[in-house]
Design a protein around this motif. Structure first.
Motif, mmCIF file in Angstrom:
data_model
loop_
_atom_site.group_PDB
_atom_site.id
_atom_site.type_symbol
_atom_site.label_atom_id
_atom_site.label_comp_id
_atom_site.label_asym_id
_atom_site.label_seq_id
_atom_site.Cartn_x
_atom_site.Cartn_y
_atom_site.Cartn_z
ATOM 1 N N GLU A 719 6.836 -13.345 -0.245
ATOM 2 C CA GLU A 719 7.228 -12.719 1.030
ATOM 3 C C GLU A 719 7.717 -11.278 0.611
ATOM 4 O O GLU A 719 7.411 -10.111 1.274
ATOM 5 N N ASP A 720 8.224 -11.263 -0.423
ATOM 6 C CA ASP A 720 8.847 -9.830 -0.874
ATOM 7 C C ASP A 720 7.828 -9.096 -1.538
ATOM 8 O O ASP A 720 7.706 -7.737 -1.213
ATOM 9 N N ARG A 721 6.878 -9.675 -1.917
ATOM 10 C CA ARG A 721 5.381 -8.977 -2.561
ATOM 11 C C ARG A 721 4.529 -8.282 -1.135
ATOM 12 O O ARG A 721 4.221 -7.161 -1.406
ATOM 13 N N LYS A 722 4.741 -8.949 -0.332
ATOM 14 C CA LYS A 722 3.885 -8.529 0.839
ATOM 15 C C LYS A 722 4.647 -7.296 1.396
ATOM 16 O O LYS A 722 3.960 -6.318 1.753
ATOM 17 N N MET A 723 6.142 -7.383 1.705
ATOM 18 C CA MET A 723 6.961 -6.436 2.085
ATOM 19 C C MET A 723 6.816 -5.145 1.032
ATOM 20 O O MET A 723 6.464 -4.011 1.606
ATOM 21 N N LEU A 724 6.660 -5.393 -0.354
ATOM 22 C CA LEU A 724 6.632 -4.365 -1.267
ATOM 23 C C LEU A 724 5.307 -3.509 -1.177
ATOM 24 O O LEU A 724 5.250 -2.388 -1.064
ATOM 25 N N MET A 725 4.421 -4.330 -0.889
ATOM 26 C CA MET A 725 2.866 -3.738 -0.703
ATOM 27 C C MET A 725 2.740 -3.049 0.434
ATOM 28 O O MET A 725 2.187 -1.873 0.694
ATOM 29 N N GLN A 726 3.336 -3.420 1.551
ATOM 30 C CA GLN A 726 3.238 -2.733 3.028
ATOM 31 C C GLN A 726 4.045 -1.522 2.894
ATOM 32 O O GLN A 726 3.556 -0.568 3.392
ATOM 33 N N SER A 727 5.009 -1.438 2.076
ATOM 34 C CA SER A 727 5.995 -0.334 2.027
ATOM 35 C C SER A 727 5.281 0.781 1.207
ATOM 36 O O SER A 727 5.419 1.731 1.528
ATOM 37 N N ALA A 728 4.568 0.102 0.251
ATOM 38 C CA ALA A 728 3.908 1.276 -0.588
ATOM 39 C C ALA A 728 2.608 2.050 0.078
ATOM 40 O O ALA A 728 2.543 2.984 -0.101
ATOM 41 N N ILE A 729 2.057 0.954 0.748
ATOM 42 C CA ILE A 729 0.690 1.586 1.708
ATOM 43 C C ILE A 729 1.438 2.434 2.527
ATOM 44 O O ILE A 729 0.862 3.691 2.782
ATOM 45 N N VAL A 730 2.378 2.310 3.579
ATOM 46 C CA VAL A 730 2.947 3.229 4.462
ATOM 47 C C VAL A 730 3.411 4.559 3.743
ATOM 48 O O VAL A 730 3.304 5.697 4.164
ATOM 49 N N ARG A 731 4.161 4.434 2.504
ATOM 50 C CA ARG A 731 4.538 5.517 1.657
ATOM 51 C C ARG A 731 3.365 6.710 1.440
ATOM 52 O O ARG A 731 3.654 7.611 1.550
ATOM 53 N N ILE A 732 2.315 5.964 1.145
ATOM 54 C CA ILE A 732 1.199 6.584 0.476
ATOM 55 C C ILE A 732 0.720 7.451 1.802
ATOM 56 O O ILE A 732 0.344 8.473 1.746
ATOM 57 N N MET A 733 0.490 6.647 2.797
ATOM 58 C CA MET A 733 -0.286 7.009 4.013
ATOM 59 C C MET A 733 0.631 7.963 4.572
ATOM 60 O O MET A 733 0.076 9.165 5.248
ATOM 61 N N LYS A 734 1.913 8.087 4.526
ATOM 62 C CA LYS A 734 2.938 9.029 5.216
ATOM 63 C C LYS A 734 2.574 10.384 4.695
ATOM 64 O O LYS A 734 2.690 11.239 5.111
ATOM 65 N N SER A 735 2.312 10.355 3.209
ATOM 66 C CA SER A 735 2.069 11.751 2.529
ATOM 67 C C SER A 735 0.621 12.148 2.722
ATOM 68 O O SER A 735 0.616 13.427 2.806
ATOM 69 N N ARG A 736 -0.036 11.408 2.965
ATOM 70 C CA ARG A 736 -1.386 11.849 2.713
ATOM 71 C C ARG A 736 -2.210 12.190 4.164
ATOM 72 O O ARG A 736 -3.172 12.619 4.163
ATOM 73 N N LYS A 737 -1.851 11.185 5.235
ATOM 74 C CA LYS A 737 -2.326 11.174 6.416
ATOM 75 C C LYS A 737 -3.310 10.450 6.861
ATOM 76 O O LYS A 737 -3.561 9.564 7.512
ATOM 77 N N THR A 738 -4.500 11.152 6.026
ATOM 78 C CA THR A 738 -5.627 10.072 6.080
ATOM 79 C C THR A 738 -6.203 9.891 4.379
ATOM 80 O O THR A 738 -5.958 10.536 3.741
ATOM 81 N N MET A 739 -7.025 8.739 4.486
ATOM 82 C CA MET A 739 -7.406 8.193 3.077
ATOM 83 C C MET A 739 -8.528 7.485 3.411
ATOM 84 O O MET A 739 -8.614 6.644 4.293
ATOM 85 N N LYS A 740 -9.604 7.225 2.329
ATOM 86 C CA LYS A 740 -10.381 6.274 2.039
ATOM 87 C C LYS A 740 -9.946 5.061 1.903
ATOM 88 O O LYS A 740 -8.831 4.755 0.976
ATOM 89 N N HIS A 741 -10.229 3.982 2.441
ATOM 90 C CA HIS A 741 -9.838 2.479 2.323
ATOM 91 C C HIS A 741 -9.595 2.185 0.654
ATOM 92 O O HIS A 741 -8.849 1.533 0.251
ATOM 93 N N ALA A 742 -10.971 2.524 -0.070
ATOM 94 C CA ALA A 742 -10.919 2.000 -1.520
ATOM 95 C C ALA A 742 -9.991 2.887 -2.275
ATOM 96 O O ALA A 742 -9.109 2.568 -3.193
ATOM 97 N N VAL A 743 -9.662 4.034 -1.953
ATOM 98 C CA VAL A 743 -8.634 4.862 -2.573
ATOM 99 C C VAL A 743 -7.140 4.624 -2.344
ATOM 100 O O VAL A 743 -6.574 4.363 -3.194
ATOM 101 N N LEU A 744 -7.062 4.266 -1.085
ATOM 102 C CA LEU A 744 -5.823 3.570 -0.645
ATOM 103 C C LEU A 744 -5.261 2.570 -1.534
ATOM 104 O O LEU A 744 -4.324 2.134 -2.004
ATOM 105 N N VAL A 745 -6.358 1.331 -1.543
ATOM 106 C CA VAL A 745 -6.210 0.253 -2.402
ATOM 107 C C VAL A 745 -5.638 0.686 -3.999
ATOM 108 O O VAL A 745 -4.850 -0.085 -4.533
#
Length: 788
Positions: A719-745
């Motif tokens: 459960e912690d890993r899921k939250m950690l991954m989701q928070s990392a994704i949101v943090r990255i997208m918040k700074s970049r706004k738009t990204m390619k799926h593969a680049v985000l991964v």
């Protein structure tokens, strides 16, 4: 190819001069200043004395006469011709007469060297070197004397000619060198160099040679490096072209032949010893008789012939040396191959593969224990391989960073992907955390502080290679919580030292909660002191005796990895009265806070007045659940299973193991005898209880609970890993706004790889969850967008 022969008439004249120079009486000093022929006859006699009879030389009076004749000739007025400008005519005359004298000396030197060359061609090998060096020393010494003798010519006529940009005019000493270079060097340097090379080859073959001969030849070649564009400067062009290049070429051929022949009859290890010795010899040879500038190209040549040409043979031998732990030979191979470009790359690759294999084989031996694998045995197996090969890296490979990296890569591989981890990839960090718990627990054997620190450093060594550091954190925090709650830590200093090491390795955030646990323990200590003072002020002595002596630990819910009990529980009245009193005190100090009692972590001591050793009652160390069961026997000699269940409200999964421990220790007896813990069974106290110890520990961990706890921990980790991954994704997208799926991964993996190694599939699932939660949206193509 034989050097060209000089003209016979010049040779004859030069040889005759050499034989008779000392016997010829001096001609009269010229009486006329502008008598060029008379002046030159007198000067030629003096130069002959200098060139051929250095020991006799000339006396001071004769020297001054020679010097004066040069001065008089160069300042003669008659040669200037009629002119109204006296100053100009003097300059012009001196110019003309100086030129005549310069050219006559130049011709004299040519004839002299023709004679020397004719005699030199009669010699070979060492005799040639001896003659060459003898004549060079005689000639350059004479050149120094002549330079002083013709000093007036140098200062005036030569200087003016050079100032006017004449390229073929030199000072008198340089003129001597130019003549040697043109009349001697060009036709003899090959023979001289061949003799030098044969002499050096003799030394390489073990013979003793006169090293000074080679040194003097080197010095002569250096001296002939005259800069044609500026005669006042010198360079190493002659030395490099005619000495350094042939010397290096010959060296390469010599060692190519020798190494090939040696390898045909000897082992690779013996060859490495010889190559090492040869390289040292060549390095030592340079300061003895070679120029320092030759060191780099010479060593490069030797390394090419001795190492690069046979590097594949050495690399093929490396695996044999590794398999047989031949550390000294590996160190020798490392030193040799480190001299050539990319010489060590194949060794690093083989070393990494070897360590990886060794790690897997060592772990396989202990993996046979399966689920009963001892954490210490597992960690010791991991450390055994690391210790062996890290020592090898430090000693044989001088701690070189690339070999350290190869070792780290291999250790990371066998620590995280060995046989023990096949079914559960998180097994390594879990076992490491259990081992750390065993190290930090209080044991019967006193642990020295140095030994404790050493063991903690070993834990950190393995921790460095653990990929799933979040798994270690979860298990470590739970075991730390138990040690603190149960007071089983071997040393508070060791606990803080371990947390400090984890903080240095993984950062403040990683250990933040661990440090807060220690703060809570100190807060609890202060709180208990305040509670004792409050009780003294609030209750009289008789009221205080009615309760149970207790110590309370107040643990912050957000920092302690403690779960509520899996069973309901009704505490005995005595305990209820005690904890209600403390609860009233706590609420008076901290309004609005709620205390949740973790009965499954509580423990106590109960005195068995019915059973004694030498009139001293036994003391049972029990869990709160066991205490509740035993207190029922204060009211009745026998208690049924159903009575215990209804009084305590404990679930069967907790009640049965608690009774089982007391039955096994023979504290209580079941009726009928040997009956299982089930409805209808009656229990009574064992009045004949005996034990070797006055304090009997009945508070033993229940395996079922331990297994359940491990499963709960793994679920929490997921459960912690899921939250950690989701928070990392949101943090990255918040700074970049738009990204390619593969680049985000890819960026998500980079951000969280220090905590664990995420799977791409899990990251994609988290992206889908965030899209459903409307944190992200799908755009055209493969793009993702951030929704504010």
């Amino acid at each position: 190819m034989a050097p060209p022969q000089p003209r016979p008439d010049i040779v004859t004249n030069a040889l005759a001069t050499m034989q008779k120079a000392a016997a010829v009486p001096p001609p009269p000093m010229p009486t006329s200043k502008d008598d060029i022929n008379g002046t030159w006859r007198f000067l030629e006699w003096g130069v002959d004395r200098i060139m051929f009879s250095l020991k006799e030389g000339v006396d001071l009076r004769t020297y001054m006469s020679l010097y004066t004749s040069i001065h008089n000739f160069c300042t003669a007025q008659k040669a200037a011709g009629p002119t109204t400008n006296t100053l100009h005519s003097t300059h012009r005359g001196a110019h003309l007469l100086g030129e005549e004298l310069y050219h006559r000396l130049n011709t004299y030197l040519k004839q002299h060297l023709a004679g020397v060359h004719a005699e030199m061609v009669k010699h070979s090998d060492e005799a040639l070197l001896t003659y060459y060096i003898e004549q060079w020393n005689r000639y350059t010494t004479a050149g120094t004397y002549n330079h002083h003798l013709f000093r007036y010519l140098n200062r005036h006529w030569v200087k003016r000619e050079m100032d006017e940009g004449k390229k073929d005019i030199f000072d008198i000493y340089t003129l001597h060198l130019v003549r040697w270079k043109e009349d001697m060097f060009g036709s003899t340097q090959n023979a001289v160099m061949d003799a030098v090379l044969r002499l050096v080859e003799k030394q390489r073959n073990g013979e003793t040679i006169e090293q000074s001969k080679v040194k003097q030849v080197v010095d002569s070649f250096v001296a002939l490096g005259i800069d044609e564009s500026d005669s006042t400067k010198t360079n190493l062009d002659v030395y490099r072209q005619y000495f350094e290049r042939p010397f290096i070429t010959a060296t390469g051929k010599y060692y190519e032949a020798e190494s090939k022949a040696f390898l045909g009859e000897n082992s690779v290890v013996d060859y490495m010893k010889k190559a090492e010795r040869r390289l040292d010899e060549e390095k030592e040879r340079v300061p003895l008789y070679l120029l320092a500038e030759i060191m780099q190209p010479l060593m490069k040549c030797c390394e090419s012939a001795l190492i690069a040409a046979h590097c594949q043979l050495m690399r093929d031998e490396f695996q044999i040396l590794l398999d047989n732990d031949r550390e000294e030979d590996m160190a020798r191979m490392y030193k040799l191959l480190s001299r050539i470009a990319e010489g060590l790359d194949p060794l690093r690759t083989r070393f990494e593969a070897h360590v990886r294999r060794a790690g897997h084989l060592t772990v396989e031996k202990v993996a046979e224990a399966g689920d009963n694998l001892d954490p210490k045995a597992y960690v010791d197996a991991l450390l055994e391989v690391h210790t062996q090969y890290s020592g090898l890296v430090q000693t044989a490979f001088t701690g070189e960073s690339e070999f350290v990296r190869s070792l780290d890569n291999a250790c990371r591989e066998y620590v995280n992907r060995n046989k023990v981890c096949q079914k559960n990839s998180a097994r390594s960090p879990e076992l490491l955390a259990k081992h750390a718990d065993n190290v930090l627990k209080r044991s019967t054997k006193a642990t020295e502080e140095d030994d404790m620190e050493k063991m903690l450093n070993q834990v950190m060594t393995v921790f460095k290679y653990i990929e799933d550091k979040d798994v270690f954190q979860k298990f470590y925090s739970r075991t730390l919580a138990k040690r603190l709650v149960n007071g089983t830590s071997a040393s508070g200093d060791a606990e803080t030292s371990m947390i400090s090491k984890l903080k240095d390795a993984s950062g403040f955030e990683y250990t933040n909660k661990l440090q807060r646990m220690f703060q809570d323990m100190q807060t609890s200590k202060d709180l208990n002191s305040s509670y004792d003072e409050w009780c003294k002020d609030t209750f009289d002595a008789d009221d205080r005796k009615e309760g149970v002596d207790a110590y309370y630990q107040i643990l912050g819910t957000g920092f302690w990895p403690l779960q509520p009990a899996n069973t309901p529980f009704v505490a005995p009245a005595t305990i209820v009265k005690t904890y209600e009193r403390f609860q009233n005190f706590y609420n008076s100090k901290h309004g609005g806070r709620k205390l949740t009692w973790l009965w499954h972590l509580c423990k106590g001591e109960i005195r068995a007045n019915y059973a004694k050793m030498n009139k001293v009652p036994y003391t049972f160390q029990v869990s709160t659940y066991q205490m509740a069961i035993l207190l029922l026997f204060n009211d009745s000699d026998t208690v049924t299973y159903d009575d215990i269940a209804s009084s305590t409200m404990l679930a069967k999964e907790t009640l049965d193991p608690s009774l089982g421990i007391m039955l096994k220790a023979k504290v209580i007896i079941a009726s009928p005898e040997g009956a299982a813990s089930q409805s209808g069974t009656t229990y009574s106290l064992n009045y004949g209880f005996k034990n070797k110890k006055l304090k009997v520990n009945l508070n033993v961990a229940i395996k079922a609970e331990q297994k359940q706890e491990a499963e709960d921990t793994h679920k929490t980790i997921e459960e912690d890993r899921k939250m950690l991954m989701q928070s990392a994704i949101v943090r990255i997208m918040k700074s970049r706004k738009t990204m390619k799926h593969a680049v985000l991964v890819g960026e998500t993996i980079q951000q969280i790889k220090n905590r664990f190694s995420p799977k791409v599939a899990d990251i994609k699932k988290c992206i889908d969850i965030l899209i459903e939660k409307e944190y992200l949206e799908r755009l055209e193509g493969d793009d993702l967008g951030y929704l504010a």
